[in-house]
Design a protein around this motif. Structure first.
Motif, PDB file in Angstrom:
ATOM      1  N   ASP A  51     -30.032 -49.140   6.147  1.00 45.57           N
ATOM      2  CA  ASP A  51     -29.017 -49.209   5.089  1.00 45.57           C
ATOM      3  C   ASP A  51     -28.302 -47.864   5.046  1.00 45.57           C
ATOM      4  O   ASP A  51     -28.669 -46.965   4.305  1.00 45.57           O
ATOM      5  N   LEU A  52     -27.255 -47.739   5.861  1.00 44.58           N
ATOM      6  CA  LEU A  52     -26.552 -46.464   5.986  1.00 44.58           C
ATOM      7  C   LEU A  52     -25.922 -46.045   4.669  1.00 44.58           C
ATOM      8  O   LEU A  52     -25.967 -44.876   4.293  1.00 44.58           O
ATOM      9  N   GLU A  65     -27.828 -38.759  -0.101  1.00 46.52           N
ATOM     10  CA  GLU A  65     -27.641 -37.394   0.391  1.00 46.52           C
ATOM     11  C   GLU A  65     -26.283 -36.794   0.015  1.00 46.52           C
ATOM     12  O   GLU A  65     -26.155 -35.576  -0.108  1.00 46.52           O
ATOM     13  N   VAL A 100     -28.420 -44.422   2.330  1.00 44.10           N
ATOM     14  CA  VAL A 100     -28.779 -43.075   2.778  1.00 44.10           C
ATOM     15  C   VAL A 100     -27.688 -42.080   2.389  1.00 44.10           C
ATOM     16  O   VAL A 100     -27.958 -40.988   1.882  1.00 44.10           O
ATOM     17  N   HIS A 128     -27.453 -40.479  10.853  1.00 39.05           N
ATOM     18  CA  HIS A 128     -28.217 -41.603  10.302  1.00 39.05           C
ATOM     19  C   HIS A 128     -27.672 -42.964  10.749  1.00 39.05           C
ATOM     20  O   HIS A 128     -27.940 -43.969  10.090  1.00 39.05           O
ATOM     21  N   ALA A 188     -29.890 -45.999  10.671  1.00 42.35           N
ATOM     22  CA  ALA A 188     -30.620 -46.339   9.439  1.00 42.35           C
ATOM     23  C   ALA A 188     -30.376 -47.798   9.058  1.00 42.35           C
ATOM     24  O   ALA A 188     -29.267 -48.305   9.217  1.00 42.35           O
TER      25      ALA A 188
END
Length: 652
Positions: free
Chosen positions: A521-522, A529, A525, A516, A519
């Protein structure tokens, strides 16, 4: 709610995008061309000084060349004010003078009635504010000044005053043509049960400082009143349940807090109106409070719609702790991946208002930074004041923890909680069994000169092996550096892929980071998860005190910190591997090559470990010129002795 065809298209044509956006930005008139509907400004969605945010009125779209935010007027209202889609539509429809379609005639009738009640509430807000300026409110103004609220702050919060009379508001509203039944339906007045002329409604709020309560759309729906008479039975009095007001489904300061949280500020849940006002005035603008009740399920869901991880800031007294524990039991069945709670417990005897006044905003920020995840508070509650030295008490704890985790409906989160509580439980039981065994040996008059580890030592890195400590620290540094500075991931991608992660959940985090990395906004995320390992990394004490890892750190400094962490970890592991291989070689024929290999491994390790911040005071030079610390030298001597022993004591 379904909308008729063409409703949104007409709405977009009735409002001008630049007019809506212009409330949130300052236009750069040097770049803008008003005649062509071409507007430029600094982006409202990220911090910048240049005008990279472009609005095209003719097409009805905006785009930021910095953060790549884009959309139309509905998207802007949703993102800028952190509103759900239908509420954004309703907000723009009111501005455009369009009526939201009703589902059925009864719904339309109810909507009309709610509109009337809302208008009555707004009139009451104005009247109460005027009363605060009168001579009858002198004591109320003095009280607010004593609490540190300036006139400007009072205006911002629309604070008013209800005079000490039975019919002040009722008569004032009657002069405006407002019927008594509307006043009763809003909860502002109460119908008298006596007969005769005195059957007229009387004011519910008397001799109280008044705080308007507004819903998520900014509409006045009720009031909270703070009694000026210390002998009054209720210090704080909220309005009753009405068609406008459901106290279990609303929060004080809901709309402003939602907007502030949408801009990245932490959502703080306090206990009362004055706590929220004090927090907001001190800069913590995303602050809310329940309305005279304990936090409800609906309020929890509302909090999670505003922020994925609200901070429950409770008073440090027994009542505050009990309130926190009630929230835990309420939240367990509602938990989802990426949605949790943190708890910030204030010093005993202080609420947020007191703490800010006595020690300032930095003290409050420190309390928020130290907020604990919900699982930690849950664990502390279950073990507090209990002895676990017997199998029976250990089994009872295990049964309670199993029952609690069974309440979690999300299967992934349930497993995470079970795994984490299992590890904490096993550590606790090992400690309890060790103490019991030690006490038994002492009673047997065995000479035992070892005392049990104290709790602070057991929970610290001192209890771990040195290699485990270094690996955990440096892996946390590497992962947090990638999370907070994802632009550096391509620079270290190959090293990140090859590195063997040994910390709990670190390997999973590495894989998610690589997958990711692009992404927007890592961190969000990863929290969705893999919330538990992500929390363990970013809230690691070593990470939190390393300024070069913080999101606002200089990119070059962050890159240097990551490079150093990779180098040290790889050198340490290479050195450790050489030691293991050398130990195996001792079983065979030892030669000069073995000593050379060890010296080179030590040289590489200490070359990576040396830095401008390292002390040279506890190091020596080996005969080959390699710098070794005293522990390393002692290990080398022991290894050389082993080599000499295998050769029959010969010196080489």
């Amino acid at each position: 709610m379904s909308l008729p065809p063409g409703f949104l298209d007409e709405l977009r044509t009735r409002v001008t995008l630049s007019q809506i956006v212009g409330r949130k930005v300052t236009w750069d008139m040097r770049k803008s061309n008003m005649a062509k509907g071409d507007w430029w400004a600094p982006c409202p969605f990220h911090q910048e000084k240049s005008a990279s945010f472009h609005v095209d009125d003719r097409k009805g779209f905006y785009y930021c060349f910095g953060c790549h935010a884009k959309g139309d007027v509905l998207t802007f209202v949703k993102e800028a004010e952190n509103l759900p889609f239908i509420e954004a539509v309703e907000s723009l429809a009111r501005e455009a003078g369009m009526t939201m379609p009703a589902r059925d005639p009864q719904a339309a009738e109810k909507a009309d009635r709610r509109t009337q009640l809302s208008e009555v509430m707004e009139e009451a807000v104005k009247w109460f504010r005027l009363q605060l300026k009168t001579s009858a409110a002198a004591d109320a103004r003095a009280y607010l000044a004593k609490r540190g609220l300036s006139e400007a702050a009072q205006d911002r919060w629309e604070i008013g005053f209800a005079p000490d009379g039975w019919h002040g508001l009722q008569l004032a509203m009657k002069q405006k043509g407002i019927a008594d039944d509307l006043l009763i339906d809003t909860g502002l007045c109460v119908r008298s049960e006596k007969g005769g002329k005195s059957n007229d409604p009387y004011d519910r709020f008397r001799n109280r400082i008044m705080f308007p309560i507004r819903d998520g759309r900014g509409r006045a729906i009720s009031f909270g009143g703070r009694a000026m008479d210390p002998k009054d039975n209720a210090k704080y009095l909220n309005g009753p349940e009405t068609p406008l007001f459901d106290k279990g489904r609303n929060l004080f300061n809901q709309a402003p807090a939602r907007e502030a949280a949408g801009k990245g500020m932490p959502l703080i849940v306090a206990e009362g109106y004055m706590d929220v006002i004090a927090l907001s005035e001190a800069g913590f603008r995303a602050a809310v409070a329940p309305l005279g009740t304990a936090v409800t399920e609906d309020q929890l869901r509302l909090l999670w719609r505003i922020s994925h991880e609200p901070i429950i800031a409770l008073d440090g007294d027994a009542a505050g702790i009990r309130a926190a524990l009630r929230v835990i039991d309420l939240a367990l069945p509602l938990l989802e991946a990426g949605k949790g709670l943190r708890f910030a417990v204030l010093p005993p005897g202080l609420d947020p208002d007191d703490l800010i006044k006595q020690q300032g905003a930095p003290a409050m920020q420190k309390v928020l930074d130290e907020a604990q995840p919900m699982v930690r508070l849950l664990w502390d509650r279950e073990i507090e004041g209990r002895d676990f030295s017997s199998p029976e008490t250990q089994a009872a704890l295990e049964a309670r923890l199993v029952a609690l985790t069974e309440k979690i409906s999300n299967p992934i989160l349930k497993k995470r909680y079970s795994d984490l509580l299992f590890k904490m439980r096993e550590e606790l039981f090992r400690s309890a069994n060790w103490k019991t065994s030690t006490a038994h040996r002492k009673r047997g008059k065995e000479k035992v000169n070892v005392s049990g580890p104290v709790r602070s030592t057991k929970n610290s890195l001192l209890a771990a092996a040195p290699e485990v400590i270094q690996d955990a620290l440096r892996e946390a540094v590497i992962l947090s550096g990638c999370i907070y500075h994802p632009h550096l991931i391509p620079r270290f991608e190959s090293s990140l892929e090859r590195l063997e992660f040994r910390g709990e959940g670190h390997d999973l985090l590495r894989n998610l980071i690589l997958y990711h990395q692009a992404a927007p906004d890592l961190l969000a995320v990863l929290m969705a998860e893999a919330p538990l390992p992500t929390e363990a990394v970013i809230y690691h004490p070593h990470v939190r005190i390393t300024t070069s890892l913080k999101p606002e750190a200089d990119p070059e400094l962050a890159e240097a910190c990551l490079a150093e962490a990779f180098a040290r970890l790889q050198a340490d592991r290479a050195h450790h591997l050489e030691i293991l291989e050398a130990t195996d070689d001792l079983e065979g024929v030892a030669d000069e090559g073995l000593t050379w290999r060890l010296s080179k491994a030590a040289e590489a390790r200490h070359s990576a470990a040396r830095g401008p911040q390292d002390s040279k005071g506890d190091s020596v030079l080996a005969p080959n010129g390699v710098e070794l610390d005293r522990d390393e030298l002692e290990r080398a001597r022991r290894l050389h002795d082993s080599i000499d022993f295998t050769r029959g004591g010969r010196k080489h």
